[in-house]
Design a protein around this motif. Structure first.
Motif, mmCIF file in Angstrom:
data_model
loop_
_atom_site.group_PDB
_atom_site.id
_atom_site.type_symbol
_atom_site.label_atom_id
_atom_site.label_comp_id
_atom_site.label_asym_id
_atom_site.label_seq_id
_atom_site.Cartn_x
_atom_site.Cartn_y
_atom_site.Cartn_z
ATOM 1 N N SER A 1 49.528 134.048 15.853
ATOM 2 C CA SER A 1 50.948 133.914 16.051
ATOM 3 C C SER A 1 51.608 135.011 15.830
ATOM 4 O O SER A 1 52.842 135.440 16.273
ATOM 5 C CB SER A 1 51.443 132.621 15.819
ATOM 6 O OG SER A 1 50.682 131.506 16.168
ATOM 7 N N GLY B 1 55.599 127.337 28.028
ATOM 8 C CA GLY B 1 54.071 127.592 28.234
ATOM 9 C C GLY B 1 53.861 128.763 28.440
ATOM 10 O O GLY B 1 52.615 129.020 28.725
ATOM 11 N N GLY B 2 54.416 129.855 28.415
ATOM 12 C CA GLY B 2 54.114 131.143 28.454
ATOM 13 C C GLY B 2 55.052 132.062 29.344
ATOM 14 O O GLY B 2 56.225 132.023 29.000
ATOM 15 N N ASP C 1 57.114 121.802 23.180
ATOM 16 C CA ASP C 1 56.043 122.243 23.908
ATOM 17 C C ASP C 1 55.638 123.355 23.918
ATOM 18 O O ASP C 1 54.963 123.947 24.770
ATOM 19 C CB ASP C 1 56.504 121.594 25.553
ATOM 20 C CG ASP C 1 56.841 120.210 25.595
ATOM 21 O OD1 ASP C 1 56.203 119.382 24.909
ATOM 22 O OD2 ASP C 1 57.885 120.115 26.298
ATOM 23 N N GLY C 2 56.088 124.439 23.181
ATOM 24 C CA GLY C 2 55.794 125.764 23.222
ATOM 25 C C GLY C 2 54.241 125.839 22.769
ATOM 26 O O GLY C 2 53.603 124.990 21.987
ATOM 27 N N TRP C 3 53.768 126.856 23.607
ATOM 28 C CA TRP C 3 52.226 126.879 23.472
ATOM 29 C C TRP C 3 51.718 127.449 22.211
ATOM 30 O O TRP C 3 50.335 127.070 21.923
ATOM 31 C CB TRP C 3 51.808 127.896 24.462
ATOM 32 C CG TRP C 3 52.042 129.320 24.429
ATOM 33 C CD1 TRP C 3 53.111 129.843 24.755
ATOM 34 C CD2 TRP C 3 51.066 130.378 23.717
ATOM 35 N NE1 TRP C 3 53.061 131.334 24.682
ATOM 36 C CE2 TRP C 3 51.891 131.649 23.659
ATOM 37 C CE3 TRP C 3 50.106 130.397 23.207
ATOM 38 C CZ2 TRP C 3 51.276 132.735 23.320
ATOM 39 C CZ3 TRP C 3 49.380 131.332 22.677
ATOM 40 C CH2 TRP C 3 50.063 132.729 22.774
ATOM 41 N N THR D 1 51.153 124.101 20.317
ATOM 42 C CA THR D 1 50.207 123.223 20.803
ATOM 43 C C THR D 1 48.945 123.710 21.145
ATOM 44 O O THR D 1 48.073 122.655 20.980
ATOM 45 C CB THR D 1 50.618 122.892 22.559
ATOM 46 O OG1 THR D 1 50.822 124.212 23.253
ATOM 47 C CG2 THR D 1 52.203 121.931 22.780
ATOM 48 N N LYS D 2 48.741 124.742 21.206
ATOM 49 C CA LYS D 2 47.397 125.511 21.054
ATOM 50 C C LYS D 2 46.941 125.892 19.787
ATOM 51 O O LYS D 2 45.795 125.725 19.442
ATOM 52 C CB LYS D 2 47.394 126.739 22.083
ATOM 53 C CG LYS D 2 47.723 126.511 23.328
ATOM 54 C CD LYS D 2 46.710 125.935 24.375
ATOM 55 C CE LYS D 2 47.392 125.903 25.505
ATOM 56 N NZ LYS D 2 46.765 124.729 26.299
ATOM 57 N N TRP E 1 58.194 129.676 22.855
ATOM 58 C CA TRP E 1 56.804 129.509 22.604
ATOM 59 C C TRP E 1 56.518 128.887 21.074
ATOM 60 O O TRP E 1 55.551 128.227 21.078
ATOM 61 C CB TRP E 1 56.177 131.096 22.466
ATOM 62 C CG TRP E 1 55.800 131.739 24.067
ATOM 63 C CD1 TRP E 1 56.376 131.085 25.114
ATOM 64 C CD2 TRP E 1 55.637 133.058 24.074
ATOM 65 N NE1 TRP E 1 56.378 132.004 25.992
ATOM 66 C CE2 TRP E 1 55.796 133.366 25.359
ATOM 67 C CE3 TRP E 1 55.363 134.094 23.400
ATOM 68 C CZ2 TRP E 1 55.241 134.575 26.091
ATOM 69 C CZ3 TRP E 1 54.885 135.263 23.841
ATOM 70 C CH2 TRP E 1 54.878 135.419 25.333
#
Lengths: 54, 455
Positions: free
Chosen positions: B384, B91-92, B171-173, B176-177, B166
Motif C-alpha cells: 500500500s 474499487g480502483g 469498500d476501498g480495495w 478489502t484486499k 482506495w
C-alpha cells in the motif's frame, strides 16, 4: 421563484431549485466557469506582468 | 384521575423517546464534525503564516496569496468532482454508481433529513486543502500562481481523494484486499501529497541561488518567528484533522476507526501528543535548528498517525523521535541530490507518511479487521505504501512536466530576481520598512480607478 418545496411537512431536500435538474446543471456549469475563469485570468495577468518586467 | 397506561401507549412513548434520542445523536455527530472542520481551518492559517515567513520578503505576499487561493479553488472543485471520486472509485479506476455524490444531486445541498453528507463533505474538502498546502510550501518563490493552482486542484480534489477511496473507504480495495490500516491519513494525505510534491519539484527546479557549484546554500526565511507560529497553528489544526479521521457512530456502536474497528478519542489523544513530543525531540537533536525543531511536531504526529489507534504511547514516542531524526537525514539526501524543497515538505510529509504506513505493518501485523476483511500485515502495508508513492508521484511529475513544456510552470528569471510580489502581486509586505511613511507610495492603489471611488 426558486423554492423546491410548498410545505415543511415530511420535507427532505429543500434547497432552491432542488426539484429542477436543468437549473442545478446550470449552476454546476456556472461554478466551473468561475474556477476556470479565475485561473485563466491569473494566467493573463501573469503574462502581462512578466512582459512588463522583461 | 389519570388513565392506566396501556401496552400500546407505553410503546408509543418509548418510540417517541427513541426518536428524540436518535435525533440528538445525529445532531451531536454533526456538531462534532462541524467543529473538526472549523479547527482544520487553523491548518491553513498556519500554512499561511509558515509559508509567508519561510519566503524571502520579496516573495512573502505571493506565497500568501497562493495559499489563500489554493483553499478557495479546492473547496468548489471538491464539491464539483472530489466527493464523487471518493464515492465512485473504491474499487480502483472503474467508477461505481455514486450519483448521489454528483454536484447536481439532491443529496449535495440542504436536506432536512440528511445530517451527515454536508459535514463529511466539508471535512474531506479540508483534508484536500491540506494536501494543497503541503505542495504549496515546497514550491515557493519560483512557481507561477496559475500553475500552482492547476496542480493543487488535481492534487487536492483528484489524486489524494482517489487514494482516499482506495485506502480510506469502507469498500476501498486496499482495505478489502490487503487489510490496509492508515487511520490518521499518513498515507492517503501526507504520503500522496509529499510524493506529488517531489514530482513537481523535479520539473520546477531549484530557486535561483540555492545551489552554487552544486553546493546547497541556505536561503533564510525572512521571518523565522512567523514560521514557528505558523507551524504551531498547524499542530492545533491537526486536532481537527485527526478528529475528522474517527467515525462518530449512532446506536450503541460508539467511536470506530474509518475501517469500522473500535477506537476512541482517548486512544488518539495518547498517541497524538506522544508523537508530537517525540518528533520535536528528534528534529531538535538532529539539527538544533528552530525551523526543523518545530517541523518535528508535524513529523512526529504524521509518523504515528497511521497507527494512532493501535500503538502503545511509549512506542509512539520512540517511533516519532526516530522519525524526527530520519526525516532530517532524508531532507539532507534530497538537497544532496539537487532538489530544492523550500520547507522540507517531501521529507516531513512524503517520507514520513510512507514510513508511517509501513511501520503499522511492522508493529501491528496480525491485528484483525472487522467483517472478515484481511488482517493488518507487513506486506499489505508495504504494498500500500508503494501504491501511495506511485499515486502521488506520477500525476505530480506528469502534469508539472506538461506545464513546463508549455512554459507555464515557473516565473521568468527576471521576475524571480525582482521578487514575485513586485512583479505580479503589486504589493509590498512591509511598505514602510525602508522609506518614511509620508513619502509617496510606489505601490499602485488598486482601488483608484474603480467606479465606486468617491461615490
Amino acid at each position: 421563484m426558486g423554492t423546491s418545496i410548498t410545505t415543511w411537512e415530511n420535507v427532505s431536500a429543500y434547497f432552491t431549485f432542488a426539484d429542477n435538474p436543468m437549473a442545478l446543471g446550470l449552476f454546476v456549469a456556472g461554478a466551473t466557469v468561475i474556477v476556470v475563469g479565475l485561473i485563466r485570468s491569473i494566467i493573463k495577468h501573469e503574462n502581462e506582468a512578466f512582459k512588463q518586467h522583461k | 384521575m389519570s388513565e392506566t397506561p396501556t401496552l400500546e401507549s407505553l410503546q408509543a412513548a418509548l418510540d417517541a423517546q427513541q426518536a428524540i434520542f436518535e435525533m440528538h445523536q445525529s445532531m451531536n455527530m454533526e456538531v462534532f464534525y462541524w467543529w473538526c472542520t472549523a479547527i482544520m481551518f487553523l491548518i491553513h492559517a498556519g500554512f499561511l503564516a509558515y509559508e509567508m515567513g519561510a519566503s524571502r520578503s520579496k516573495n512573502a505576499l505571493a506565497a500568501g496569496i497562493k495559499n489563500i487561493l489554493a483553499l478557495v479553488v479546492i473547496i468548489p472543485t471538491f464539491y464539483l468532482f472530489g466527493w464523487w471520486i471518493y464515492n465512485a472509485f473504491p474499487g480502483g479506476f472503474i467508477p461505481a454508481e455514486a450519483s448521489a455524490a454528483l454536484p447536481w444531486s439532491q443529496s449535495m445541498g440542504p436536506d432536512a433529513k440528511d445530517l451527515g453528507t454536508g459535514v463529511f463533505w466539508a471535512a474531506f474538502a479540508l483534508f484536500g486543502a491540506t494536501t494543497g498546502s503541503i505542495l504549496s510550501g515546497a514550491v515557493i518563490e519560483r512557481i507561477r500562481v496559475s500553475a500552482f493552482l492547476i496542480l493543487t486542484i488535481v492534487l487536492g480534489s483528484g489524486v489524494w481523494i482517489l487514494g482516499g477511496a482506495w485506502g480510506w473507504h469502507p469498500d476501498g480495495w486496499l482495505l478489502t484486499k490487503l487489510g490496509y490500516h492508515d487511520v490518521g491519513a499518513s498515507g492517503v494525505v501526507h504520503a500522496i501529497a509529499g510524493f506529488f510534491t517531489l514530482g513537481v519539484l523535479l520539473n520546477l527546479g531549484a530557486r535561483k541561488g540555492k545551489f552554487i557549484d552544486g553546493v546547497a546554500q541556505t536561503i533564510s526565511p525572512h521571518s523565522l518567528p512567523m514560521t514557528l507560529i505558523g507551524l504551531m497553528l498547524i499542530i492545533v489544526g491537526f486536532f481537527g484533522f485527526l478528529g475528522g479521521c474517527i467515525i462518530f457512530n449512532g446506536g450503541d456502536t460508539g467511536w470506530t476507526t474509518i475501517y469500522g474497528n473500535p477506537t476512541n478519542l482517548s486512544a488518539f489523544a495518547f498517541n497524538t501528543l506522544m508523537g508530537f513530543s517525540g518528533g520535536i525531540i528528534g528534529c531538535y537533536v538532529a539539527t538544533r535548528d528552530p525551523f526543523w525543531t518545530m517541523s518535528g511536531g508535524l513529523v512526529g504526529i504524521i509518523s504515528v498517525a497511521a497507527g494512532l489507534d493501535l500503538y502503545d504511547p511509549g512506542l509512539a514516542f520512540i517511533i516519532a523521535t526516530c522519525m524526527g531524526v530520519a526525516a532530517v537525514y532524508f531532507a539532507k539526501l534530497l538537497e544532496n541530490l539537487g532538489i530544492d524543497d523550500a520547507v522540507g515538505a517531501v521529507a516531513v510529509h512524503g517520507f514520513t507518511g510512507v514510513v508511517a504506513v509501513i511501520l503499522v505493518g511492522v508493529f501491528a501485523a496480525g491485528t484483525p479487521n472487522v467483517n472478515g476483511l484481511p488482517p493488518i500485515s507487513f506486506m499489505g502495508q508495504l504494498t500500500s505504501a508503494g501504491v501511495m508513492i506511485a499515486l502521488g508521484f506520477l500525476p505530480g511529475y506528469g502534469l508539472s512536466l506538461l506545464l513546463k513544456k508549455l512554459n507555464m510552470l515557473r516565473v521568468p528569471e527576471k521576475c524571480e530576481e525582482l521578487g514575485i510580489d513586485e512583479v505580479e502581486i503589486l504589493a509590498k509586505p512591509y511598505p514602510e520598512a525602508g522609506v518614511p511613511a509620508i513619502a509617496a507610495s510606489d505601490v499602485p492603489n488598486k482601488l483608484a480607478n474603480t467606479e465606486l471611488q468617491g461615490a
